[in-house]
Scaffold this motif. Structure first.
Motif, PDB file in Angstrom:
ATOM      1  N   THR A 162       0.820  -1.222   0.000  1.00 57.02           N
ATOM      2  CA  THR A 162       0.000   0.000   0.000  1.00 57.02           C
ATOM      3  C   THR A 162       0.851   1.268   0.000  1.00 57.02           C
ATOM      4  O   THR A 162       0.316   2.367  -0.138  1.00 57.02           O
ATOM      5  CB  THR A 162      -0.915   0.026   1.238  1.00 57.02           C
ATOM      6  N   HIS A 163       2.164   1.137   0.158  1.00 58.74           N
ATOM      7  CA  HIS A 163       3.033   2.309   0.317  1.00 58.74           C
ATOM      8  C   HIS A 163       3.731   2.683  -0.985  1.00 58.74           C
ATOM      9  O   HIS A 163       3.955   1.843  -1.865  1.00 58.74           O
ATOM     10  CB  HIS A 163       4.092   2.034   1.389  1.00 58.74           C
ATOM     11  N   PHE A 164       4.088   3.960  -1.096  1.00 57.69           N
ATOM     12  CA  PHE A 164       4.912   4.465  -2.199  1.00 57.69           C
ATOM     13  C   PHE A 164       5.762   5.607  -1.672  1.00 57.69           C
ATOM     14  O   PHE A 164       5.507   6.147  -0.591  1.00 57.69           O
ATOM     15  CB  PHE A 164       4.042   4.954  -3.369  1.00 57.69           C
ATOM     16  N   THR A 165       6.756   6.001  -2.437  1.00 56.70           N
ATOM     17  CA  THR A 165       7.501   7.216  -2.144  1.00 56.70           C
ATOM     18  C   THR A 165       7.864   7.884  -3.457  1.00 56.70           C
ATOM     19  O   THR A 165       7.632   7.337  -4.550  1.00 56.70           O
ATOM     20  CB  THR A 165       8.751   6.940  -1.291  1.00 56.70           C
ATOM     21  N   LEU A 166       8.440   9.077  -3.377  1.00 60.26           N
ATOM     22  CA  LEU A 166       8.902   9.822  -4.548  1.00 60.26           C
ATOM     23  C   LEU A 166      10.411  10.009  -4.444  1.00 60.26           C
ATOM     24  O   LEU A 166      10.927  10.379  -3.391  1.00 60.26           O
ATOM     25  CB  LEU A 166       8.233  11.195  -4.635  1.00 60.26           C
ATOM     26  N   LEU A 167      11.113   9.775  -5.558  1.00 56.02           N
ATOM     27  CA  LEU A 167      12.559   9.970  -5.607  1.00 56.02           C
ATOM     28  C   LEU A 167      12.929  10.639  -6.925  1.00 56.02           C
ATOM     29  O   LEU A 167      12.228  10.466  -7.934  1.00 56.02           O
ATOM     30  CB  LEU A 167      13.289   8.627  -5.493  1.00 56.02           C
ATOM     31  N   PRO A 168      14.022  11.422  -6.946  1.00 59.07           N
ATOM     32  CA  PRO A 168      14.441  12.069  -8.195  1.00 59.07           C
ATOM     33  C   PRO A 168      14.635  11.062  -9.318  1.00 59.07           C
ATOM     34  O   PRO A 168      15.167   9.963  -9.103  1.00 59.07           O
ATOM     35  CB  PRO A 168      15.761  12.747  -7.805  1.00 59.07           C
ATOM     36  N   ALA A 169      14.218  11.445 -10.512  1.00 54.10           N
ATOM     37  CA  ALA A 169      14.233  10.515 -11.649  1.00 54.10           C
ATOM     38  C   ALA A 169      15.642  10.050 -12.004  1.00 54.10           C
ATOM     39  O   ALA A 169      15.822   8.922 -12.478  1.00 54.10           O
ATOM     40  CB  ALA A 169      13.577  11.178 -12.853  1.00 54.10           C
ATOM     41  N   ASP A 170      16.648  10.888 -11.827  1.00 53.96           N
ATOM     42  CA  ASP A 170      18.018  10.524 -12.197  1.00 53.96           C
ATOM     43  C   ASP A 170      18.801   9.887 -11.056  1.00 53.96           C
ATOM     44  O   ASP A 170      20.000   9.635 -11.199  1.00 53.96           O
ATOM     45  CB  ASP A 170      18.776  11.760 -12.691  1.00 53.96           C
ATOM     46  N   LEU A 171      18.149   9.645  -9.927  1.00 56.48           N
ATOM     47  CA  LEU A 171      18.849   9.071  -8.776  1.00 56.48           C
ATOM     48  C   LEU A 171      19.140   7.588  -9.027  1.00 56.48           C
ATOM     49  O   LEU A 171      18.210   6.806  -9.240  1.00 56.48           O
ATOM     50  CB  LEU A 171      17.984   9.219  -7.523  1.00 56.48           C
ATOM     51  N   PRO A 172      20.412   7.165  -9.025  1.00 55.89           N
ATOM     52  CA  PRO A 172      20.713   5.735  -9.205  1.00 55.89           C
ATOM     53  C   PRO A 172      20.226   4.951  -7.986  1.00 55.89           C
ATOM     54  O   PRO A 172      20.596   5.265  -6.857  1.00 55.89           O
ATOM     55  CB  PRO A 172      22.243   5.705  -9.310  1.00 55.89           C
ATOM     56  N   LEU A 173      19.387   3.950  -8.220  1.00 48.25           N
ATOM     57  CA  LEU A 173      18.833   3.165  -7.119  1.00 48.25           C
ATOM     58  C   LEU A 173      19.589   1.841  -6.982  1.00 48.25           C
ATOM     59  O   LEU A 173      19.949   1.215  -7.981  1.00 48.25           O
ATOM     60  CB  LEU A 173      17.355   2.878  -7.354  1.00 48.25           C
ATOM     61  N   PRO A 174      19.817   1.404  -5.754  1.00 47.37           N
ATOM     62  CA  PRO A 174      20.441   0.089  -5.560  1.00 47.37           C
ATOM     63  C   PRO A 174      19.500  -1.012  -6.038  1.00 47.37           C
ATOM     64  O   PRO A 174      18.275  -0.843  -6.065  1.00 47.37           O
ATOM     65  CB  PRO A 174      20.659   0.024  -4.043  1.00 47.37           C
ATOM     66  N   ALA A 175      20.070  -2.129  -6.416  1.00 50.80           N
ATOM     67  CA  ALA A 175      19.280  -3.254  -6.941  1.00 50.80           C
ATOM     68  C   ALA A 175      18.600  -3.980  -5.787  1.00 50.80           C
ATOM     69  O   ALA A 175      19.244  -4.725  -5.047  1.00 50.80           O
ATOM     70  CB  ALA A 175      20.179  -4.203  -7.721  1.00 50.80           C
ATOM     71  N   VAL A 176      17.296  -3.720  -5.622  1.00 52.62           N
ATOM     72  CA  VAL A 176      16.501  -4.383  -4.594  1.00 52.62           C
ATOM     73  C   VAL A 176      15.350  -5.098  -5.296  1.00 52.62           C
ATOM     74  O   VAL A 176      14.568  -4.450  -6.006  1.00 52.62           O
ATOM     75  CB  VAL A 176      15.961  -3.374  -3.560  1.00 52.62           C
ATOM     76  N   PRO A 177      15.226  -6.410  -5.163  1.00 51.61           N
ATOM     77  CA  PRO A 177      14.143  -7.126  -5.844  1.00 51.61           C
ATOM     78  C   PRO A 177      12.761  -6.653  -5.373  1.00 51.61           C
ATOM     79  O   PRO A 177      12.581  -6.256  -4.223  1.00 51.61           O
ATOM     80  CB  PRO A 177      14.383  -8.584  -5.440  1.00 51.61           C
ATOM     81  N   GLY A 178      11.799  -6.699  -6.314  1.00 53.25           N
ATOM     82  CA  GLY A 178      10.423  -6.414  -5.950  1.00 53.25           C
ATOM     83  C   GLY A 178      10.054  -4.952  -5.909  1.00 53.25           C
ATOM     84  O   GLY A 178       9.051  -4.583  -5.289  1.00 53.25           O
ATOM     85  N   VAL A 179      10.834  -4.085  -6.572  1.00 50.71           N
ATOM     86  CA  VAL A 179      10.575  -2.638  -6.563  1.00 50.71           C
ATOM     87  C   VAL A 179      10.380  -2.148  -7.986  1.00 50.71           C
ATOM     88  O   VAL A 179      11.105  -2.555  -8.898  1.00 50.71           O
ATOM     89  CB  VAL A 179      11.731  -1.870  -5.877  1.00 50.71           C
ATOM     90  N   ARG A 180       9.430  -1.265  -8.166  1.00 47.51           N
ATOM     91  CA  ARG A 180       9.144  -0.675  -9.480  1.00 47.51           C
ATOM     92  C   ARG A 180       9.287   0.841  -9.405  1.00 47.51           C
ATOM     93  O   ARG A 180       8.947   1.483  -8.402  1.00 47.51           O
ATOM     94  CB  ARG A 180       7.712  -1.003  -9.900  1.00 47.51           C
ATOM     95  N   VAL A 181       9.796   1.444 -10.493  1.00 46.32           N
ATOM     96  CA  VAL A 181       9.881   2.903 -10.649  1.00 46.32           C
ATOM     97  C   VAL A 181       8.984   3.290 -11.816  1.00 46.32           C
ATOM     98  O   VAL A 181       9.141   2.770 -12.927  1.00 46.32           O
ATOM     99  CB  VAL A 181      11.335   3.351 -10.916  1.00 46.32           C
ATOM    100  N   VAL A 182       8.039   4.208 -11.565  1.00 48.17           N
ATOM    101  CA  VAL A 182       7.063   4.598 -12.576  1.00 48.17           C
ATOM    102  C   VAL A 182       7.103   6.122 -12.740  1.00 48.17           C
ATOM    103  O   VAL A 182       7.037   6.845 -11.741  1.00 48.17           O
ATOM    104  CB  VAL A 182       5.639   4.146 -12.188  1.00 48.17           C
ATOM    105  N   PRO A 183       7.187   6.648 -13.960  1.00 50.61           N
ATOM    106  CA  PRO A 183       7.174   8.111 -14.160  1.00 50.61           C
ATOM    107  C   PRO A 183       5.832   8.713 -13.749  1.00 50.61           C
ATOM    108  O   PRO A 183       4.784   8.075 -13.853  1.00 50.61           O
ATOM    109  CB  PRO A 183       7.410   8.270 -15.670  1.00 50.61           C
ATOM    110  N   LEU A 184       5.890   9.964 -13.297  1.00 49.59           N
ATOM    111  CA  LEU A 184       4.684  10.728 -12.983  1.00 49.59           C
ATOM    112  C   LEU A 184       4.438  11.742 -14.094  1.00 49.59           C
ATOM    113  O   LEU A 184       5.358  12.439 -14.537  1.00 49.59           O
ATOM    114  CB  LEU A 184       4.829  11.451 -11.644  1.00 49.59           C
ATOM    115  N   VAL A 185       3.179  11.848 -14.533  1.00 47.93           N
ATOM    116  CA  VAL A 185       2.806  12.748 -15.633  1.00 47.93           C
ATOM    117  C   VAL A 185       1.490  13.446 -15.280  1.00 47.93           C
ATOM    118  O   VAL A 185       0.772  13.036 -14.379  1.00 47.93           O
ATOM    119  CB  VAL A 185       2.651  11.977 -16.963  1.00 47.93           C
ATOM    120  N   ASP A 186       1.225  14.514 -16.008  1.00 47.27           N
ATOM    121  CA  ASP A 186      -0.064  15.233 -15.910  1.00 47.27           C
ATOM    122  C   ASP A 186      -0.468  15.620 -14.484  1.00 47.27           C
ATOM    123  O   ASP A 186      -1.544  15.250 -14.028  1.00 47.27           O
ATOM    124  CB  ASP A 186      -1.188  14.392 -16.546  1.00 47.27           C
TER     125      ASP A 186
END
Length: 322
Positions: free
Chosen positions: A250-274
């Protein structure tokens, strides 16, 4: 015959004692005295001598401690400016062609050095002399205090909404407007979307990566787009945050689009628009004591912004906190 002065000459040691005592926000002078390497009695004597020279009471003293008088409140901002001018005079006298420009950073979970390192590298290629030197601090409040004390020349990070009085002392210039993405676990109901609108997140829980009081951008986002449910926790770094998101559908957070993320299984990054929310990275410096080299540094930032499109903003497409 020499004209009489308009008023007493200020002793900056006494002024510094007053400013430290006023900033300590405690009923006695103990912490302020320790910061100055004085005994509490010695600091009290300096403040008393300053009051005698000015002919006014700066503190009200009672059995329960001390508080600023109305005269003390009026004297505080000019006193800080006087100390800043004194530091500037010392810096000018000691100026060296090899002195670096100290820039403290904050907001380390979002990695301000990704942008500042690019600025430092670009400055190194400039003809003439410009040598920014990045430093680190715990948060914006620590950077603001370092700027007031002359321990840093400028700061770099997200400038939060100014507290009362801060707007009078510090000024800033945006350097980069960075899009943010939504980060959530694979089990989140929205995880399969190719893009999301901020309003799609209203039924989810915003997870703060650190104490909510230090992340006003996320609070302003949630207020604006109607995300009512929020959860916060200690800043343990990116890996524990991503592990939490992977385990909490049920949780989410926001992170800068160019931030390199460590490889953690089970995580998705989705762009925000509109619209696409933009995170503002800014240079901050004392209004009354702009550091030497600031115009050149701002010129470097402007060139990088044009080259990398760092400051692009379209109101019909993007969102910035007011």
């Amino acid at each position: 015959m020499e004209a009489a002065p308009d008023g007493p000459d200020l002793d900056l040691a006494q002024v510094r004692a007053f400013v430290e005592a006023a900033a300590a926000a405690e009923p006695h002078f103990g912490r302020a005295a320790r910061r100055l390497g004085l005994t509490q009695q010695a600091l009290s004597k300096r403040v008393a001598r300053l009051e005698t020279a000015l002919g006014v009471r700066l503190f009200t003293r009672t059995g329960r401690g001390v508080t600023l008088t109305a005269e003390g409140h009026r004297f505080l901002a000019p006193a800080r400016r006087a100390l800043a001018a004194g530091r500037a005079a010392v810096d000018a006298a000691r100026a060296s062609a090899h002195r670096p420009l100290r820039i403290d950073t904050w907001g380390h979970l979002y990695e301000p050095m990704r942008t500042l390192a690019t600025v430092v590298d670009a400055a190194a290629t400039r003809p003439g002399w410009l040598a920014p030197e990045p430093g680190a601090a715990r948060d914006f409040a620590a950077v603001a205090e370092a700027l007031r004390r002359g321990e840093a020349d400028a700061g770099f990070g997200r400038r939060p909404v100014p507290a009362p009085g801060e707007a009078e002392e510090l000024t800033h210039r945006p350097v980069r407007l960075e899009p943010v993405d939504v980060v959530l676990g694979d089990a989140h109901p929205l995880a399969t979307a190719s893009a999301l609108r901020p309003t799609d997140l209203r039924d989810s829980v915003l997870r703060y990566p650190a104490d909510a009081g230090r992340l006003d951008f996320l609070t302003r986002f949630a207020d604006h787009f109607g995300v009512a449910r929020r959860a916060s926790g200690p800043n343990l770094g990116l890996v524990p945050l991503l592990v939490h998101l992977a385990a909490t559908p049920t949780h989410f957070t926001l992170l800068p689009a160019d931030l390199p993320l460590p490889a953690v299984p089970g995580v998705r990054v989705v762009p925000l628009v509109d619209p696409t929310p933009l995170y503002v990275w800014s240079l901050v410096w004392p209004k009354e004591r702009a550091p030497e080299g600031l115009p050149e540094l701002l010129s470097v930032c402007a060139e990088l912004a044009e080259k990398h499109r760092w400051l692009e903003y379209e109101p019909s497409r993007d969102w910035l906190p007011s």
